[in-house]
Structure formats: structure tokens, C-alpha cells
Write a protein that holds these residues in place. Structure first.
Motif, PDB file in Angstrom:
ATOM      1  N   ARG A   1     -29.588 -24.774   3.766  1.00  0.00           N
ATOM      2  CA  ARG A   1     -29.862 -23.627   2.896  1.00  0.00           C
ATOM      3  C   ARG A   1     -28.613 -23.243   2.106  1.00  0.00           C
ATOM      4  O   ARG A   1     -27.536 -23.789   2.327  1.00  0.00           O
ATOM      5  N   GLU A   2     -28.781 -22.279   1.194  1.00  0.00           N
ATOM      6  CA  GLU A   2     -27.671 -21.826   0.368  1.00  0.00           C
ATOM      7  C   GLU A   2     -26.564 -21.264   1.266  1.00  0.00           C
ATOM      8  O   GLU A   2     -26.835 -20.756   2.351  1.00  0.00           O
ATOM      9  N   LEU A   3     -25.328 -21.322   0.769  1.00  0.00           N
ATOM     10  CA  LEU A   3     -24.203 -20.763   1.531  1.00  0.00           C
ATOM     11  C   LEU A   3     -24.294 -19.237   1.532  1.00  0.00           C
ATOM     12  O   LEU A   3     -24.814 -18.634   0.582  1.00  0.00           O
ATOM     13  N   THR A   4     -23.781 -18.634   2.588  1.00  0.00           N
ATOM     14  CA  THR A   4     -23.722 -17.165   2.613  1.00  0.00           C
ATOM     15  C   THR A   4     -22.666 -16.716   1.591  1.00  0.00           C
ATOM     16  O   THR A   4     -21.789 -17.517   1.221  1.00  0.00           O
ATOM     17  N   PRO A   5     -22.693 -15.434   1.143  1.00  0.00           N
ATOM     18  CA  PRO A   5     -21.675 -14.982   0.181  1.00  0.00           C
ATOM     19  C   PRO A   5     -20.257 -15.206   0.716  1.00  0.00           C
ATOM     20  O   PRO A   5     -19.356 -15.572  -0.029  1.00  0.00           O
ATOM     21  N   GLU A   6     -20.069 -15.041   2.028  1.00  0.00           N
ATOM     22  CA  GLU A   6     -18.715 -15.234   2.601  1.00  0.00           C
ATOM     23  C   GLU A   6     -18.298 -16.706   2.474  1.00  0.00           C
ATOM     24  O   GLU A   6     -17.182 -17.010   2.079  1.00  0.00           O
ATOM     25  N   ASP A   7     -19.226 -17.584   2.828  1.00  0.00           N
ATOM     26  CA  ASP A   7     -18.897 -19.012   2.714  1.00  0.00           C
ATOM     27  C   ASP A   7     -18.683 -19.397   1.253  1.00  0.00           C
ATOM     28  O   ASP A   7     -17.832 -20.237   0.925  1.00  0.00           O
ATOM     29  N   GLY A   8     -19.473 -18.791   0.364  1.00  0.00           N
ATOM     30  CA  GLY A   8     -19.320 -19.052  -1.069  1.00  0.00           C
ATOM     31  C   GLY A   8     -17.918 -18.678  -1.521  1.00  0.00           C
ATOM     32  O   GLY A   8     -17.240 -19.442  -2.221  1.00  0.00           O
ATOM     33  N   ALA A   9     -17.443 -17.494  -1.076  1.00  0.00           N
ATOM     34  CA  ALA A   9     -16.102 -17.036  -1.458  1.00  0.00           C
ATOM     35  C   ALA A   9     -15.044 -17.968  -0.877  1.00  0.00           C
ATOM     36  O   ALA A   9     -14.043 -18.296  -1.522  1.00  0.00           O
ATOM     37  N   ASP A  10     -15.302 -18.413   0.344  1.00  0.00           N
ATOM     38  CA  ASP A  10     -14.385 -19.342   1.005  1.00  0.00           C
ATOM     39  C   ASP A  10     -14.287 -20.643   0.199  1.00  0.00           C
ATOM     40  O   ASP A  10     -13.213 -21.213  -0.002  1.00  0.00           O
ATOM     41  N   LEU A  11     -15.432 -21.075  -0.298  1.00  0.00           N
ATOM     42  CA  LEU A  11     -15.467 -22.317  -1.077  1.00  0.00           C
ATOM     43  C   LEU A  11     -14.674 -22.148  -2.377  1.00  0.00           C
ATOM     44  O   LEU A  11     -13.909 -23.029  -2.772  1.00  0.00           O
TER      45      LEU A  11
END
Ligand SMILES: Nc1ncnc2c1ncn2[C@@H]1O[C@H](COP(=O)(O)OP(=O)(O)OP(=O)(O)O)[C@@H](O)[C@H]1O
Ligand SMILES: [Mg+2]
Length: 879
Positions: free
Chosen positions: A495-505
Motif C-alpha cells: 500500500r501507499e507509504l504513510t506520511p511519516e515514511d513519505g517524509a523519511d523518503l
């Protein structure tokens, strides 16, 4: 020193002429050690140079000179004159020999080629005689390693002193002509052009211990070293020219870690998914196979997840084979398995059928020799696998299959491929990665089901990766896997990344701890957790300099309110496309027309000569548009993401697209003349996009025949239907009409074989109508009648069967004792039998019996033998 070729006056230290690039050093006649051209005696062995009679000119040979992209490395020992003053000649010789040994070893370790020794200078080529994709990087690594390793050289056994030695290295890349040069019995294959001179000048400009590289080398090797811009004085050029000093080697991984350099980043999130996937693979390794289905939207990270799993397992402990499907209107039959098998057997697109066959056979023989496959299975496996790979065997293999029907052969093909793959598991566990199954052909999906059923008793992990694709067979894979492999099926939804993981990316892509909040929010919000979108959006921001490096971090160059972070991946990709150089952009468009993956040779064949393919490809690799695929046998690239390919493709004007498809099809046909059958779907696909309708029809028919040969009726019907649709838009002409008749006949017979009586009758009737209209030869018409009669018999429509008998009788006229007569008799006899006219039935069969044995056997004659035998048997009963 005067150049013997152009008489230019060169400085004494020159090894090459500054004006024409001619080598200025020759070899002693006796010892072949390097000498200045004016030497009367050899300074190494004392031999008189004039004594040597000039060797006769060799006979004129064919000039096999070639143009090449070459990286030239020139390295020279610093202050050899000082050394020669300080050291005894014997010691000096030792030092020079040791220095040469060290340098040559390093060059060879990087697969470079020592082209010439020039005194204590060494000239090396990267890209000749063997080209590598990363020749520039190899040369830079070589240069830096040489500089580091030639720091101290021992003076040999007789002295314990250490001599401080240093080198200067110059490297440049560009086009040269490589060919034989020399006269007087001494010939070398050398590179002619500006590049060797430039490399020599860069070398001369370097300080001791330095490696200086030219612009072209730097561009393609900048990820392997830290560089510092320098200016180099160059003769004949006003002022100084920019060059780069390679300072030290970088760790490739870190250099490529951030988005500014274009490539992979650390994996964010996905802990659970990765753990489940890895557990399934390890579980399979213990002998209880698994089917893993991995599903997720485009760009969400499915392939990345699989790549991480692969990187995380002990690669020595597994065999990992990979196959992929392609986005084509005409899918390749057994597409992903053909990839897997070609990869395992070492088959390349350019191999002739006999070579392909040999490779399959060698692999199977190898399995037999190791006791992994029984001898009895081997020959059927070879035949069926070769057939599935569309290797044209001139019917050699058909003995095994002569009496099997289509459904049986299809099933036996599944069994053969599965047997071979399972045989591999007896050596070590096998992971079969099948990606992009949302484009798979139906035979491949059925084969997956077959393998899934057998997986639980073998160390086999079948990893099936696909996007949700409503209505496509891939959607049924989880249900099939759960049924065929109960308790051993693992489903991973990515599934899509969580907002936290997105920021981490985002932070990881930019290579920083913290990212400007505005960037993070803009990108992460818009991307809605899709990592591909995040990557592309950030690349666009960096390339447009909307965000710029600021010390160790990044700064927003403009208010992000004004920055259009496009709201769709399509627009992001197009904006990135616009920033490419014209050559790279054009190359990318051509590549997109070839497909998601493309062989470099095909791309090269359709690229205008003024485009420097290597340089433009590198720009595309640097920009993370495409990536080199390792493990394939031809040099192969792929779009890093299929979405990019689709967007680039979609943005090409349709007229241009058509031209490119046509040129690509021609190039493929020319480059792989022996693989027409294997390439049938690909050629058909390209031609269907052009205005060359006739060629599209030809290849669609070959693709149909190929599918029919592999007993894949659905696929065959699909190809012939496409041929029919294409023919609808083509003008009436004898050739097109013949094609129409052939396609209708093929469709009729395939439908008949598949038990679709109505469709079979309709197509065969259409073939007969066209045949009558265009005056097809009687023999062919009678065969068509025979098949239509067979359909009517099967449907129980005896009235129509008799009508066909009458029609065929008229066509036969007085062609006696022929196959045609036997067929007409057969139709009439069958009609007579079922309408109660037994005398007519008997007469016709007896008539056929008079000459049947004299005819060469063909498929259509089989019922005649059976019926005559039946008649005789019943007569004997009655007697
Ligand atoms: N968890 C992650 N962390 C970091 N980068 C990721 C992650 N997931 C995906 N990416 C990156 O996002 C890009 C798209 O991922 P990937 O190609 O795996 O998508 P996909 O689901 O296979 O798409 P498709 O269905 O189109 O093949 C890749 O460059 C990949 O490296
Ligand atoms: Mg993918």
C-alpha cells in the motif's frame, strides 16, 4: 624531437607528436626496448640500429580499421631523467620493470588494454578491444589506483633502498579510429584521433601523483570519484581548457545514494511486507514450497520490495530466476517463462534456432547428468520447451507429439517446464520471480496454476507480482494459489507509504537529515504516499533548481507557492523530459517506442549517426530515466519505471511514432534474422502501429501460427482476429484477398479444434466464399470443403454436409487418384452414410481404397483410412 611523419618540432620529453599524434618513440631492433627515433645505437643492449635491414613491407591487407568510442589513459613515470642520473642502469631497469608490472597489472585488473610502452610511459585503452558500459569509470579507477600504488618501488634484490617514484596520469574519452599503423615490419593497432593527444597533454599538465581527466570522461565517471575542476593549458588553444582532477575514489553506494546523483535510496517502511516475503522464501527453502502474490498500484514499490528481499537473502543458497511481462497489445506466449528459460539456458535474441535448441538441450542434459531429471523425461522436455520458446525445429520433435491433441500438448508443455524448474530445486531452493503479471498471457497464468499445485512438495517459491487489473486473469491468482497451494499461499498487498515514511523518503532522497518543511509537505501531500511520485517530483524540483544545495542541506530557491509541483506524474515526467539535451530526449523517445526494455543494438540501429549513443544513454542513466539490466545476454536497458515509458511514448506525435515503429521493426528483423518466429509478436506489434498493414498482417499470421503450434488456441485466435481487423482496412488486392482467405481458414480450423462449431463453420464458409471470388486453385478449395464438411459432421448437420459434398465434386472435375479425390470421396461417403445411402457410402470408400496407399500421408487422409478399415471390418462381420 622531430616527428618523422609531419616534421613538427616537438619538445624532448614528447612521446607523441603534438601536431599529428604520431608516436615519437621506436623500438630497438634487437631487444625491442623503446628508443628515441634518432638513436643510432640501442641504449639498452648496444645493438647498432642501422645494422638492421629494413623489414619488407607486409603484403597489403584488408583495412579493418574501425571507429570507436574510446577512453585513453596515458601514464608516465615522473622525473625518470633524475632517476636515471641517481641510479645505476641495472637498478633503473629494475625500477622501470617493477613500475611497468604494477601499472599493467592494475590496467588488466580493470579490463583495460595496454596499447603501447613508450619509454617509461604506458598507453592504455578502455573500450578496445572489448567495450564495457563503464569504460570511463574503469579508466578513472585505474588511474587513481596506479597513482596510489606506484608510490614506492623497490630497487630490486641488490639494494634495500627505496626509490620514491610517482606518476602523472591523463585520461580522455572520445571517438577515434582504431587500426593498424606502422611500417618497416613493425605494426601496432593504435587509436588515431585527437583523444590520445589530449590524454598525453592532460598527463603532461598533471602534477606528480595526479590524475587529470577530460570533460567527456568526467561526465560519465563522476560517480566513481571525487573531482576538482582544474584548468589545463593546451597547445593550439587560446587560454586554458577546463578539465577535472580525480581526487579520490568514492564509495559507489554513497555517491549514488542521493537524488542529485540519480539512483537508489534506502528503503523506507515495508518492515512487515519484507518480513512476510522473506519468511515465505525461507519457508520454501526448507522444502515446502510457497506461492506469494504481491499486489499494488503502479509505482507503489512492489518490484523494489522483491529486490530488497533478494538482496537480503543469502544469494549463494538460492537460485533466483526472473521473468517479466510487457505492455503489448499482443502478449508473447509464455512471455515471463520464456524470459526465465532464456536467462537460465543463456539464449539471446540473436542466436540462431539451432543454437537456441542446443542451449536448451545442453541445460536439460546437464540436469540429467547431475541426476536431477530422469533420462526418459529429458527428450520430451527438450521438445516441448523448445516449442514453447518457438524454436523452429523443422518438425524434428514431432514424433513424441504426433498422436497428442492440443489440450494434451498444452498440459504436457506445462509439465515439461515445471519438471525442468523443479529439477533445479534439487540442487538448491529456487525463487521464481514473475513480475508485471497484469500483462501476462493466459498460458503463463495457467502454467503458474500448474506450478502452484506442485510447489508444496518442493523448495520452490513462486513470487507473482502484479497491479490490480480489473478483468485480467492475474486477479484470480490469489484465489487459485489458495486453492492449489492451501496453507502455503502468502498474499502481500503493498500500500501507499504513510506520511511519516513519505517524509523519511524525501529526506533520504535528498541525502539530508531534515528537509525544508515546504518541500516535504508539497511533495508528500501531492504524492499521496506513492514513492515513485515522490522520487519523480523531487527530481523535477532539483533539475529545475527550484530547490538547491545549501551547505549540507537544501534550500528552497523560490517560494514554493510559485513552484508548480505538477499534480500528476505525467506532467512531472514531461517537465523532466524537457530538460534533457536534444539528443538524449530523442533517444529516450525512440527507446519508449521500442518498449519498456530495449536492446542497445536495436536502439543503435535506429539512432541517427550524429547522436553519440553512449553519451546520450549515460545522460538518461544519470537522470534515472533508464537503467542497464544485468543478467541479460544482449546489452539491454529498461525504463526505470514503466510509467515513464508510457508517458514519453504518449507524448510523441503519432506520425513520428509510426515512423519509429516501422524503423524498429525493420531493425529487429535485420538484426535477428534467425529469430523471426521468436520475434513474431514483437514484429506484429510494431507493424500494427504503422501504415504497413500488409507487414502487420504477415507477422500477426506468424504469431498466430506460432501460438497454434504451441496449442494455445485462445492466443492464436486473438492474433488471427487482429490480422482480420487489420485486413479490413487494407484495399482489395490478390495478395490481401489470399491473406483474408488464409486467416479465415486458420480461424475456422482453430475454432473447430476448440469445439466451437458455429464459429468454425462461419470462418470456413467465409474462406470458401473468398476463395470462389478470387479463384483459388481447386485443390485448396477442396481442402476447405473437407474441413467445413468435418465441422458439419461434428454438428450433426448432415444436409449441409451433403451440399458441401456436391460442391466439392464439381470442383474435383476429373482429377483422379489424387488426395483431392480421396477427400471428396470422404465427404460424399460421410454424407451418404448419415443419410442412409449405404451403397454410395460403400462405393466411394472402395474407390478411395484403390489408390489411397499410393498417396503421401497427410492429416486430412486419416479419416479415410479409419473409415475404409471400418467398412472392411463390417463386411467381414457380415460375411
Ligand atoms: N519503500 C520504499 N522506499 C524507498 N523507495 C521506494 C520504496 N518503494 C518504492 N520505492 C522507489 O519507488 C520507485 C517505484 O517503485 P517500484 O518500481 O518498485 O514500483 P512498482 O510497484 O513495481 O511499480 P509498477 O507496478 O509500475 O512496476 C522505485 O524507484 C523504488 O526504488
Ligand atoms: Mg514493478
Amino acid at each position: 624531437m622531430q616527428c618523422s611523419d609531419c616534421s613538427h618540432d616537438n619538445p624532448p620529453e614528447a612521446r607523441f607528436c603534438l601536431e599529428c599524434g604520431e608516436g615519437l618513440v621506436r623500438a630497438g631492433v634487437a631487444c625491442q626496448e623503446p628508443l628515441p627515433p634518432t638513436a643510432k645505437f640501442c641504449m639498452h643492449c648496444g645493438a647498432r640500429q642501422e645494422d638492421a635491414a629494413p623489414a619488407p613491407e607486409p603484403p597489403a591487407q584488408v583495412d579493418d580499421a574501425e571507429r570507436r568510442l574510446l577512453t585513453v589513459l596515458f601514464c608516465d613515470l615522473v622525473e625518470s631523467t633524475r632517476l636515471s642520473r641517481e641510479l645505476d642502469p641495472e637498478e633503473l631497469r629494475e625500477v622501470i620493470r617493477e613500475y611497468q608490472r604494477v601499472v599493467v597489472t592494475i590496467i588488466q585488473r580493470h579490463d583495460g588494454h595496454v596499447a603501447q610502452y613508450l619509454g617509461d610511459g604506458i598507453l592504455a585503452y578502455f573500450g578496445y578491444p572489448t567495450a564495457h558500459e563503464d569504460d570511463e569509470a574503469r579508466a578513472v579507477r585505474t588511474g587513481l589506483t596506479i597513482a596510489a600504488e606506484v608510490e614506492s618501488l623497490g630497487t630490486g634484490a641488490e639494494s634495500d633502498e627505496t626509490v620514491h617514484a610517482e606518476v602523472r596520469v591523463g585520461v580522455d574519452t572520445g571517438r577515434v579510429v582504431i587500426g593498424e599503423v606502422g611500417a618497416g615490419g613493425r605494426h601496432d593497432r593504435l587509436a588515431i584521433g585527437a583523444i590520445p593527444n589530449v590524454a598525453a597533454r592532460l598527463q603532461a599538465a598533471a602534477r606528480p601523483g595526479q590524475v587529470i581527466v577530460g570533460e567527456a570522461t568526467y561526465k560519465r565517471a563522476r560517480h566513481v570519484a571525487e573531482f576538482e575542476a582544474v584548468l589545463v593549458a593546451a597547445k593550439g588553444v587560446d587560454g586554458a581548457v577546463p578539465a577535472h582532477r580525480a581526487v579520490s575514489l568514492t564509495q559507489t553506494a554513497t555517491a549514488r545514494d542521493s537524488i542529485a546523483d540519480g539512483l537508489q535510496t534506502k528503503l523506507v517502511g515495508r518492515g512487515d511486507e519484507l518480513a512476510r516475503l522473506t519468511a515465505a522464501i525461507n519457508g520454501a527453502a526448507r522444502g515446502v514450497g510457497r506461492v506469494v502474490t504481491v499486489v499494488g498500484e503502479a509505482g507503489v514499490g512492489k518490484s523494489r520490495l522483491i529486490a530488497e528481499a533478494r538482496a537480503g537473502i543469502d544469494s549463494e543458497a538460492f537460485t533466483w530466476l526472473r521473468g517479466r511481462c510487457h505492455d503489448r497489445s499482443i502478449p508473447t506466449h509464455y512471455g515471463p517463462f520464456a524470459d526465465v528459460l532464456a536467462g537460465y539456458c543463456g539464449i539471446s535474441d540473436s542466436d540462431a534456432p539451432s543454437v537456441r535448441w542446443g542451449r536448451v538441450k545442453d541445460c536439460i542434459d546437464g540436469l540429467v547428468a547431475n541426476g536431477q531429471l530422469s533420462e526418459e523425461r529429458a527428450s520430451e522436455c527438450v521438445s516441448l520447451i523448445a516449442r514453447a520458446l518457438a524454436i523452429d525445429l523443422d518438425g524434428q520433435e514431432d514424433d513424441h507429439l504426433a498422436f497428442a491433441d492440443g489440450a494434451q500438448i498444452r498440459h504436457r508443455t506445462f509439465a515439461a517446464i515445471a519438471d525442468m524448474l523443479i529439477a533445479l530445486t534439487t540442487w538448491r531452493p529456487l525463487v521464481l520471480e514473475l513480475d508485471d503479471l497484469h500483462w501476462a498471457d493466459s498460458a503463463s497464468l495457467d502454467l503458474i496454476a500448474h506450478l502452484g499445485e506442485r510447489a508444496p512438495s518442493h523448495p520452490l517459491a513462486l513470487v507473482c507480482v502484479y497491479r490490480p487489473n480489473h478483468g485480467h486473469g492475474c486477479e484470480r491468482l490469489p484465489e487459485i494459489a489458495a486453492r492449489k497451494c492451501p496453507g502455503r499461499h502468502v498474499h502481500v498487498a503493498v500500500r501507499e507509504l504513510t506520511p511519516e515514511d513519505g517524509a523519511d523518503l524525501v529526506a533520504s532522497l535528498l541525502g539530508v537529515e531534515s528537509t525544508p518543511a515546504a518541500v516535504r509537505e508539497t511533495v508528500v501531500d501531492r504524492a499521496r504516499g506513492n514513492p515513485f511520485y515522490i522520487e519523480e517530483a523531487l527530481r523535477a524540483l532539483v533539475e529545475s533548481e527550484s530547490i538547491v544545495r545549501d551547505g549540507a542541506g537544501w534550500a528552497v530557491a523560490d517560494s514554493l507557492d510559485h513552484i508548480a509541483v505538477p499534480d500528476s506524474i505525467e506532467r512531472i515526467t514531461l517537465s523532466r523530459l524537457d530538460r534533457l539535451s536534444p539528443d538524449a530526449r530523442r533517444l529516450l523517445q525512440t527507446a519508449a517506442v521500442i518498449g519498456r526494455s530495449f536492446a542497445r543494438r536495436v536502439l543503435e540501429a535506429v539512432t541517427p549517426p550524429h547522436i553519440d549513443l553512449a553519451v546520450a544513454l549515460q545522460e538518461l542513466e544519470d537522470g534515472a530515466f533508464v537503467t542497464r539490466e544485468y543478467g541479460s545476454w544482449d546489452v539491454q536497458y529498461a525504463f526505470r519505471h514503466v510509467y515513464t515509458q508510457q508517458v514519453v511514448y504518449g507524448a510523441i506525435l503519432s506520425r513520428r511514432r509510426q515512423e519509429l515503429h516501422g524503423a524498429i521493426a525493420e531493425a529487429i528483423a535485420e538484426l535477428y534474422p534467425d529469430a523471426a518466429a521468436e520475434q513474431a509478436e514483437t514484429l506484429a506489434y510494431h507493424y500494427t502501429q504503422t501504415e504497413h498493414g500488409e507487414r502487420a498482417v504477415e507477422h500477426l499470421m506468424s504469431a498466430g501460427a506460432k501460438a497454434r503450434g504451441a496449442y494455445l488456441s485462445d492466443e492464436a485466435i486473438d492474433c488471427y482476429h487482429k490480422a482480420l481487423q487489420t485486413l479490413e482496412h487494407l484495399p482489395e488486392s490478390p495478395a490481401n484477398d489470399r491473406h483474408r482467405a488464409r486467416v479465415q481458414e486458420a480461424l475456422g480450423r482453430i475454432h473447430h479444434g476448440a469445439g466451437h462449431g458455429d464459429a468454425a463453420a462461419e470462418h470456413l464458409r467465409a474462406a470458401i466464399d473468398i476463395g470462389e471470388r478470387i479463384g483459388v486453385e481447386e485443390g485448396e478449395m477442396i481442402r476447405l470443403c473437407y474441413w467445413l464438411a468435418d465441422v458439419y459432421w461434428w454438428k450433426g448437420d448432415y444436409a449441409r454436409l451433403c451440399e458441401i459434398g456436391e460442391m466439392a465434386t464439381v470442383l474435383l472435375a476429373d482429377a483422379r487418384d489424387t488426395v483431392e479425390e480421396a477427400l471428396v470421396n470422404q465427404i460424399v461417403a460421410t454424407g451418404a452414410y448419415f443419410t442412409g445411402a449405404t451403397d454410395l457410402w460403400r462405393d466411394r470408400l472402395k474407390r478411395t481404397a484403390e489408390f489411397l496407399r499410393d498417396l503421401a500421408y497427410c492429416e486430412e487422409l486419416r479419416p479415410a483410412y479409419v473409415h475404409i478399415w471400418g467398412m472392411r471390418y463390417s463386411e467381414r462381420d457380415m460375411a
